[in-house]
Motif scaffolding. Sequence first.
Motif, PDB file in Angstrom:
ATOM      1  N   GLU A  20     -37.570  50.318  50.896  1.00 27.12           N
ATOM      2  CA  GLU A  20     -36.680  50.235  49.739  1.00 27.12           C
ATOM      3  C   GLU A  20     -36.144  48.822  49.543  1.00 27.12           C
ATOM      4  OE1 GLU A  20     -32.692  52.653  48.240  1.00 27.12           O
ATOM      5  OE2 GLU A  20     -33.798  53.291  50.026  1.00 27.12           O
ATOM      6  N   GLU A  22     -29.856  53.114  48.097  1.00 23.97           N
ATOM      7  CA  GLU A  22     -29.409  51.871  48.736  1.00 23.97           C
ATOM      8  C   GLU A  22     -29.759  50.669  47.868  1.00 23.97           C
ATOM      9  OE1 GLU A  22     -29.963  49.080  52.723  1.00 23.97           O
ATOM     10  OE2 GLU A  22     -31.036  51.003  52.601  1.00 23.97           O
ATOM     11  N   ARG A  40     -29.002  59.067  51.411  1.00 23.04           N
ATOM     12  CA  ARG A  40     -30.417  58.925  51.091  1.00 23.04           C
ATOM     13  C   ARG A  40     -30.900  60.249  50.514  1.00 23.04           C
ATOM     14  NH1 ARG A  40     -32.091  54.194  52.792  1.00 23.04           N
ATOM     15  NH2 ARG A  40     -34.293  54.677  52.422  1.00 23.04           N
ATOM     16  N   SER A  41     -31.886  60.178  49.664  1.00 22.23           N
ATOM     17  CA  SER A  41     -32.357  61.380  48.982  1.00 22.23           C
ATOM     18  C   SER A  41     -32.630  62.534  49.939  1.00 22.23           C
ATOM     19  CB  SER A  41     -33.633  61.075  48.194  1.00 22.23           C
ATOM     20  OG  SER A  41     -33.327  60.473  46.969  1.00 22.23           O
ATOM     21  N   ASP A  71     -30.618  64.246  51.751  1.00 25.10           N
ATOM     22  CA  ASP A  71     -29.848  64.336  52.994  1.00 25.10           C
ATOM     23  C   ASP A  71     -29.229  65.719  53.178  1.00 25.10           C
ATOM     24  OD1 ASP A  71     -30.319  61.877  54.078  1.00 25.10           O
ATOM     25  OD2 ASP A  71     -28.372  60.995  53.581  1.00 25.10           O
TER      26      ASP A  71
END
Length: 400
Positions: free
Chosen positions: A31, A90, A12-13, A15
């Motif tokens: 999302e 995702e 995920r962005s 991380d």
Amino acid sequence: MQEPSPRYRGYRSFDYLEPEKDYRVFELAPEIGRVEPYDLGLTEEQTARVSRILREEHAISLHEHPKILTADPYQLREYNHTGRNAMGFEGLARSGMSALFDNFMNGTNCVTSENGWKWDDTIFDLGLRFADIAKQDHVVLARTVADLEQAKANGQIALVAGLEAATAIENELDRLDILYGLGVRQIGVAYSMANGLGSGLAEAIDGGLTNFGRRAIERMNKLGLAIDISHSGDRTSLDVINASAVPIFITHAGARSVWPTNRMKPDDVIKACAERGGVIGIEAAPHTTLSEDHPEHSLESVMDHFVYCVDLVGIDHVAFGPDTNFGDHVGLHDSFSNHLRIANAHGHVEHPRVPYVAGMENPAENFTNIVGWLVKRGYGDDDIRKVIGGNILRVLKEVW
């Protein structure tokens, strides 16, 4: 929506960073599952065919913004001010796409200025997004057709970096080279407001391509930057088509003959684009590609434009550029309407207002539903292959 790609490992962005210490945390929109899935009523056999096509063929979106919006769309300005947008990794892993043209924040990148389109803000936006992409290996930055082919073979998603307008280059031609050097491979001429190259859709008078604009088109051709005229005025659009030595894209628009607003392209522009070998990507952002038959915006409205454009210029010159993101797209338009001069660019035709475009709400579902619609209506594999990616690849092989 497809099952997640086995190559996706849950990244995920940001991380690689520590929340709140390294970056400001906002509550983001869901999302996955923000709206109800769109039911095309496919048979089991048709559903299997959709999955097979997406597995075997290139599915390329000519225009997307795959960032995750804030849960409260009126926090978007503050969110963008940080220069850091979370990307829907995702959702992309479930999209069935093999590649997408990501157009970043563009005119909403209010890092240093409320008015956007600034050079520093553009570089800030590109650099932070590229850093995030570099920290995982499912979405990969593509600079060549070979990169697109390799990503498909590896089960990855190729991301092509694009900008909706060249406004940020101001009068500096070499800034096109800088953008190309950083990885940008597609660029628009003008957005709503006119710039040094030509006129956008919000202008009452379209002065056409400027002398500097002609020099810029020549430089884009030399570099191998794909050119987009989606938000350019009609005269400017025709000037660009004629000035370019290679085919150009209308990455995200529809047909004005189907829905009479400025944001849609007139027949002469669509035909001129096709006659020079170019492609139009059919748009799906809320309240754009409507039709008299389907004025309540949905997949059916979008496909009315697709059918019209195929009838007008042939199956070899039409693709899809849905122009979607993860979150409340209508809220984004409401919060940035004056900022982006949306009303001026679109004009006004009475239509039902929808909270989202059913069947084309986000990048995770778009191509599953597009292919499902085509399968249900009996399109053959060859034609589906062309419109979901083959036509785009043909142009890129000539332009890049």
